[in-house]
Motif scaffolding. Sequence first.
Motif, PDB file in Angstrom:
ATOM      1  N   ASP A  82      10.391  13.699  64.891  1.00 20.28           N
ATOM      2  CA  ASP A  82      11.221  14.318  64.036  1.00 20.28           C
ATOM      3  C   ASP A  82      10.955  13.764  62.513  1.00 20.28           C
ATOM      4  O   ASP A  82      11.477  14.291  61.607  1.00 20.28           O
ATOM      5  CB  ASP A  82      12.731  14.163  64.251  1.00 20.28           C
ATOM      6  N   LEU A  88       6.283  19.348  63.865  1.00 18.89           N
ATOM      7  CA  LEU A  88       7.474  20.301  64.242  1.00 18.89           C
ATOM      8  C   LEU A  88       7.335  21.704  64.086  1.00 18.89           C
ATOM      9  O   LEU A  88       7.378  22.543  65.154  1.00 18.89           O
ATOM     10  CB  LEU A  88       8.738  19.829  63.622  1.00 18.89           C
ATOM     11  N   ASP A  99      13.672  22.620  71.634  1.00 16.34           N
ATOM     12  CA  ASP A  99      14.610  21.764  71.830  1.00 16.34           C
ATOM     13  C   ASP A  99      15.197  21.612  73.146  1.00 16.34           C
ATOM     14  O   ASP A  99      15.895  20.901  73.748  1.00 16.34           O
ATOM     15  CB  ASP A  99      15.824  22.065  70.788  1.00 16.34           C
ATOM     16  N   PRO A 104      13.220  16.285  69.495  1.00 16.08           N
ATOM     17  CA  PRO A 104      12.516  15.760  68.399  1.00 16.08           C
ATOM     18  C   PRO A 104      12.587  14.362  68.120  1.00 16.08           C
ATOM     19  O   PRO A 104      11.952  13.335  67.866  1.00 16.08           O
ATOM     20  CB  PRO A 104      12.540  16.513  67.310  1.00 16.08           C
ATOM     21  N   SER A 105      13.880  13.949  68.277  1.00 16.77           N
ATOM     22  CA  SER A 105      14.650  12.548  67.711  1.00 16.77           C
ATOM     23  C   SER A 105      14.179  11.563  68.835  1.00 16.77           C
ATOM     24  O   SER A 105      14.458  10.252  68.711  1.00 16.77           O
ATOM     25  CB  SER A 105      15.892  12.490  67.362  1.00 16.77           C
TER      26      SER A 105
END
Length: 187
Positions: A82, A88, A99, A104-105
């Motif tokens: 992220d 991304l 997702d 991503p985090s």
Amino acid sequence: MRENDQEVDYVRFEHVAPDEIWAEIASLFVSSFAAPPYNESPDELQSIDQWGPDQLASPGGRLVAARHDGHLVGFALSQRLDQDSSWLRRLNVMLPTLDAVISPSRTVIVQELAVDENFRGRGIAKQCIRELLSSRTEQDAVLGVFGQASQVREIYGHWGFSELGTSPIYGGTVTLHALHHKLPWTA
């Protein structure tokens, strides 16, 4: 036993590394990726000493330096997905439902991995990745491999990485293969 079969020490840096290591990293990075099969621009590669510390300082930033007899013989650099808008964008094109596949985090990117050509084939790259991905809070790891580096892609496959998709880069002259592995990495 040959001289370069002796012990290699691995040092892990979280978020910050001494300034003097970046010149060594830049030198190894240029020698590794300006050569075939990559043939990247040495001037652009040299700039790792400018952007590398920023990636290391970001969330998920980790640097592993492999040293033999006081010399850098390999390194790996990561940051969280992220934190990298270009990665991304690329992954969202490859996987419109990104997702649903990875968060991503909660994903780390293996941004760079290089080993001195005189030390390749001794497990240094694998140990750098092992150190880079050990004890992570993230759930997934991704990395990119140029299409022309098919042997490298094959090695990652043996290590359990699978392909997420491909993307043209450098104006379509190179195909980037995005590879994925669930964490923890145990290869």
